[in-house]
Design an enzyme around this catalytic site. Sequence first.
Site, PDB file in Angstrom:
ATOM      1  N   SER A   9      10.351  -3.174   2.474  1.00  0.00           N
ATOM      2  CA  SER A   9      10.542  -2.809   1.074  1.00  0.00           C
ATOM      3  C   SER A   9       9.893  -1.460   0.833  1.00  0.00           C
ATOM      4  CB  SER A   9       9.906  -3.852   0.155  1.00  0.00           C
ATOM      5  OG  SER A   9       8.503  -3.776   0.247  1.00  0.00           O
ATOM      6  N   THR A  10       9.929  -1.072  -0.408  1.00  0.00           N
ATOM      7  CA  THR A  10       9.146   0.064  -0.853  1.00  0.00           C
ATOM      8  C   THR A  10       7.768  -0.473  -1.245  1.00  0.00           C
ATOM      9  OG1 THR A  10       9.174   1.970  -2.320  1.00  0.00           O
ATOM     10  CG2 THR A  10      10.012  -0.091  -3.223  1.00  0.00           C
ATOM     11  N   MET A  11       6.935   0.345  -1.841  1.00  0.00           N
ATOM     12  CA  MET A  11       5.587  -0.111  -2.191  1.00  0.00           C
ATOM     13  C   MET A  11       5.629  -1.050  -3.395  1.00  0.00           C
ATOM     14  SD  MET A  11       3.230   3.183  -1.354  1.00  0.00           S
ATOM     15  CE  MET A  11       1.749   2.228  -1.560  1.00  0.00           C
ATOM     16  N   GLY A  14       5.126  -6.785  -2.804  1.00  0.00           N
ATOM     17  CA  GLY A  14       4.481  -8.036  -2.426  1.00  0.00           C
ATOM     18  C   GLY A  14       4.512  -8.350  -0.944  1.00  0.00           C
ATOM     19  N   LYS A  15       4.609  -7.320  -0.103  1.00  0.00           N
ATOM     20  CA  LYS A  15       4.663  -7.553   1.350  1.00  0.00           C
ATOM     21  C   LYS A  15       3.399  -8.247   1.852  1.00  0.00           C
ATOM     22  CE  LYS A  15       5.373  -3.210   2.131  1.00  0.00           C
ATOM     23  NZ  LYS A  15       5.491  -2.770   0.728  1.00  0.00           N
ATOM     24  N   SER A  16       2.246  -7.718   1.494  1.00  0.00           N
ATOM     25  CA  SER A  16       0.989  -8.314   1.965  1.00  0.00           C
ATOM     26  C   SER A  16       0.785  -9.702   1.379  1.00  0.00           C
ATOM     27  CB  SER A  16      -0.197  -7.408   1.619  1.00  0.00           C
ATOM     28  OG  SER A  16      -0.082  -6.174   2.290  1.00  0.00           O
ATOM     29  N   GLU A  88       1.658  -3.649   7.523  1.00  0.00           N
ATOM     30  CA  GLU A  88       1.777  -2.196   7.722  1.00  0.00           C
ATOM     31  C   GLU A  88       2.554  -1.893   9.006  1.00  0.00           C
ATOM     32  OE1 GLU A  88       1.024  -0.395   5.250  1.00  0.00           O
ATOM     33  OE2 GLU A  88      -0.320  -1.708   4.137  1.00  0.00           O
ATOM     34  N   CYS A 182      14.059   3.884  -8.094  1.00  0.00           N
ATOM     35  CA  CYS A 182      15.443   3.700  -7.661  1.00  0.00           C
ATOM     36  C   CYS A 182      15.967   5.011  -7.072  1.00  0.00           C
ATOM     37  CB  CYS A 182      16.312   3.256  -8.838  1.00  0.00           C
ATOM     38  SG  CYS A 182      16.470   4.502 -10.139  1.00  0.00           S
ATOM     39  N   HIS A 185      16.402   7.927  -9.714  1.00  0.00           N
ATOM     40  CA  HIS A 185      15.167   8.593 -10.121  1.00  0.00           C
ATOM     41  C   HIS A 185      14.484   9.299  -8.956  1.00  0.00           C
ATOM     42  CE1 HIS A 185      15.617   6.152 -13.859  1.00  0.00           C
ATOM     43  NE2 HIS A 185      15.436   7.387 -14.305  1.00  0.00           N
TER      44      HIS A 185
END
Length: 193
Positions: A9-11, A14-16, A88, A182, A185
């Site tokens: 994903s982007t930052m 909720g990856k962590s 990461e 997005c 933007h």
Amino acid sequence: MAKLYFYYSTMNAGKSTTLLQSSYNYRERDMNTLVYTAAIDDRFGVGKVTSRIGISQDAFLFRSETNLFDEINEHLKKEKVHCVLVDEAQFLSKQQVYQLSDVVDKLKIPVLCYGLRTDFQAELFEGSKYLLAWADQLEELKTICYCGRKANFVLRLNDQGEVIKEGAQIQIGGNDSYLSVCRLHYKEKCGQI
């Protein structure tokens, strides 16, 4: 059957948090997990995976020279490992992604990798590139732009909140340095439209 997974994903998607929940689910069932994170990302302390919602877990560190297959295989001599989780993962090298695929194929251990897909210039990170190519299963974790659309790009910001368009690919930072946006933007803020 063990698989190599890449959750990208982007930052601020909720990856962590997702990694920590997955590790907890295994441990709750008395299964051992090995959690790794990049040594260069020490925002929340060395050897920790920490989510923005405040939960954390100790983690082994990987550096550019770490042979993940050998390290995990060595750990198996001490205790059974049911799952390997890597935070990461964009910072993995091509060789390390290959090593993780060997963990899946030869050691029959599932490996769940979590990371950014692209950098602030919309270029793939090395680890992400090879995970996208070699993972058995890909899953995008979604977050939203300030306009409400799906965010799939990240802007790097200076101290004044202005967009930075050039620089080193890797610069460790959080919400104060980066903004998920997005495509519209991203192009607008980078002066492409």
